[in-house]
Design an enzyme around this catalytic site. Structure first.
Site, PDB file in Angstrom:
ATOM      1  N   ASN A   1      43.038  12.965 -19.066  1.00 39.84           N
ATOM      2  CA  ASN A   1      42.534  11.347 -18.792  1.00 39.84           C
ATOM      3  C   ASN A   1      41.043  11.334 -18.479  1.00 39.84           C
ATOM      4  O   ASN A   1      40.731  10.326 -18.581  1.00 39.84           O
ATOM      5  CB  ASN A   1      43.482  10.620 -18.017  1.00 39.84           C
TER       6      ASN A   1
ATOM      7  N   PHE B   1      51.443  14.570 -17.677  1.00 40.42           N
ATOM      8  CA  PHE B   1      50.134  15.602 -17.150  1.00 40.42           C
ATOM      9  C   PHE B   1      48.953  14.946 -17.426  1.00 40.42           C
ATOM     10  O   PHE B   1      47.908  15.655 -17.598  1.00 40.42           O
ATOM     11  CB  PHE B   1      50.330  17.145 -17.827  1.00 40.42           C
ATOM     12  N   CYS B   2      48.630  13.704 -17.301  1.00 38.01           N
ATOM     13  CA  CYS B   2      47.405  13.160 -17.336  1.00 38.01           C
ATOM     14  C   CYS B   2      47.069  13.240 -18.774  1.00 38.01           C
ATOM     15  O   CYS B   2      45.660  13.340 -19.082  1.00 38.01           O
ATOM     16  CB  CYS B   2      46.384  13.630 -16.356  1.00 38.01           C
ATOM     17  N   ASN B   3      47.796  13.509 -19.781  1.00 35.38           N
ATOM     18  CA  ASN B   3      47.487  13.721 -21.117  1.00 35.38           C
ATOM     19  C   ASN B   3      48.242  12.685 -22.284  1.00 35.38           C
ATOM     20  O   ASN B   3      48.955  13.266 -22.788  1.00 35.38           O
ATOM     21  CB  ASN B   3      47.742  15.120 -21.610  1.00 35.38           C
TER      22      ASN B   3
END
Ligand SMILES: Cc1ncc(COP(=O)(O)O)c(C=O)c1O
Length: 465
Positions: free
Chosen positions: A135, A393-395
């Site tokens: 992100n 996972f901020c993805n």
């Protein structure tokens, strides 16, 4: 030696060359085994050695350090340590100081924000990035949008989650060489652990792109040689490489690329001259222009200590251990099946160790083939003292593709009146209608041992019906 360990060694004989890491764990990471911890979140954060902390503590207790960049003795002492750490990071990545500069930041995200806010995006220019970025790389698109640049995402294709290169080639060809164009991708995805080709860097350069290579997930167990590969910007976080200190990262940047950046403000420490009455300021050269205010001068020396620690072990050795343990995890997890014949896990990413790193993202399924909520898996793992990570996972790009969440579903969800301004994660789960909104990730690293991966495999087997 147990039968299963013998079987592992027979398949991965090079593992024996890494036993030095077992000795190191026994001597310098004693708390892991004393506390019975199975730590499998190295992509989240590395684990520090006790000696790193002791050396840092000693340095702080035996010397007097003041705010750098003055000419008093305590200040000079601090400046020397900071500059020594800077030189050691450049040397670690084999980056020639004439070619690369190093800016200390709070973390990889801080490094990415520096690039995002200063990159001369503009109408006719572009920001091109792969779907599987973190992100903090995605967030740069907001600067690109605000300055009128075009933003384009390149998808990754299931099941391996690699890029279809013809699509990338086509996108590279779209650059207007008179404009500024930035291409960003992770050297290793923190979702799928895919290691994208470093050859892309020069291929993109040749078509008029500046290249941002996110090395945050790659650097902890892979060599990044900046004498061979020449990305313009490389963000990373040191705690992911050697666990300590947290709160420090860096932007490695080619000097010529730094000169293209336009900082949106100035701050203490970044200027040669700033005037109030004259309403004018002059930015300093190189890294100085990008390090706002007082650096974390008491922790920066711990970066040099951490790098020496890694160098004493050897990154190739760490890489080899990670490769062996990842291979064993893949080979043993993927075939697990319920008695009904339903596979226990669905892995998102490559199923062999070829061009991939040591993180495995997956979801678990029950005997009827229904996904088990990743939060329930984490609760269960917690009971066994296993530290793994769940969520996306901020993805989000990789997550949406892996979990089959479509653009249309997202548009419907985001356009609901109640969701114009705010959307909690629970609302989001309801919105995507029972689909899994996240995954489970285990990742291995510096001092992971065979028992750790066996503990996880045992845990997984316990979920079989
Ligand atoms: C690939 C990648 N990029 C960037 C980041 C951001 O790192 P930080 O949270 O330290 O800023 C992470 C963190 O997980 C990452 O895995």
């Amino acid at each position: 030696m147990s039968d299963v360990y013998s079987e592992f060694l027979a398949k991965y004989p090079s593992y024996t060359t890494t036993v030095k890491l077992d000795d190191l764990r026994a001597a310098d990471y004693t708390r892991l085994d004393h506390k019975g911890q199975v730590y499998l979140d190295y992509t989240g954060a590395g684990i520090y050695a006790e000696s790193q902390v002791n050396k840092h503590r000693q340095l702080l207790l035996e010397n007097v350090y003041g705010n750098p960049h003055s000419s008093n003795p305590s200040s000079i002492a601090a400046t020397q340590l900071v500059e020594s750490a800077r030189a050691s990071v450049l040397a670690y990545f084999n980056a020639a100081p004439e070619e690369y500069d190093l800016i200390f930041t709070a973390n990889a995200s801080g490094a990415l924000k520096l690039v995002g806010e200063s990159y001369p995006f503009g109408p006719g220019g572009q920001y091109l990035l792969t779907f599987d970025n973190h992100n903090s790389v995605n967030g740069i698109r907001e600067f690109a949008h605000a300055k009128g640049a075009r933003v384009t995402y390149i998808p990754v294709a299931l099941p391996d989650m690699r890029v279809v290169e013809t699509q990338l080639e086509e996108a590279w060809e779209q650059a207007d060489p008179k404009m500024r164009n930035l291409f960003a991708y992770p050297a290793q995805s923190n979702f799928s652990a895919v290691q994208h080709p470093l050859e892309w860097i020069e291929r993109a350069h040749a078509r008029g792109w500046d290249v941002l290579l996110d090395a945050a997930a790659f650097a902890p167990s892979n060599r990044l040689d900046l004498a061979v590969w020449k990305p313009d910007f490389v963000p990373l976080s040191f705690y992911k490489m050697f666990g300590y200190p947290s709160g420090l990262g860096a932007l490695l940047a080619r000097r010529q690329a730094l000169t293209k950046l336009q900082r949106p403000w100035f701050a203490g420490g970044t200027i040669t001259v700033a005037s109030v009455q004259g309403d004018k300021y002059y930015l300093a050269d190189g890294h100085t222009a990008f390090e706002d205010g007082t650096l974390d001068y008491l922790n920066i020396p711990a970066v040099e200590i951490g790098l020496k620690h890694i160098e004493a072990i050897g990154i190739e050795l760490i890489h080899e251990r990670v490769r062996c343990l990842t291979g064993w995890l893949l080979e043993n997890l993927i075939p697990m099946q319920h008695s009904s014949g339903v596979p226990l896990v669905r892995l998102y990413g490559p199923t062999t160790t070829e061009k991939r790193g040591g993180a495995l993202s997956m979801n678990f399924f029950n005997t009827r083939g229904q996904a088990i909520d990743h939060r329930a898996i984490e609760d269960e793992a917690n009971k066994s003292n296993i530290s793994l990570r769940t969520g996306c996972f901020c993805n989000p790009g990789a997550g949406e593709l892996a979990l089959g969440i479509s653009r249309l579903e997202l548009a419907v969800c985001f356009s609901q009146p109640l969701h114009e301004q705010r959307l909690s994660i629970d609302d989001f789960r309801l919105c995507i209608d029972g689909k899994s909104s996240g995954a489970v990730r285990v990742s291995v690293g510096l001092v992971t041992n065979f028992d750790d991966v066996q503990a996880f495999l045992g845990f997984a087997r316990g979920l079989l019906g």
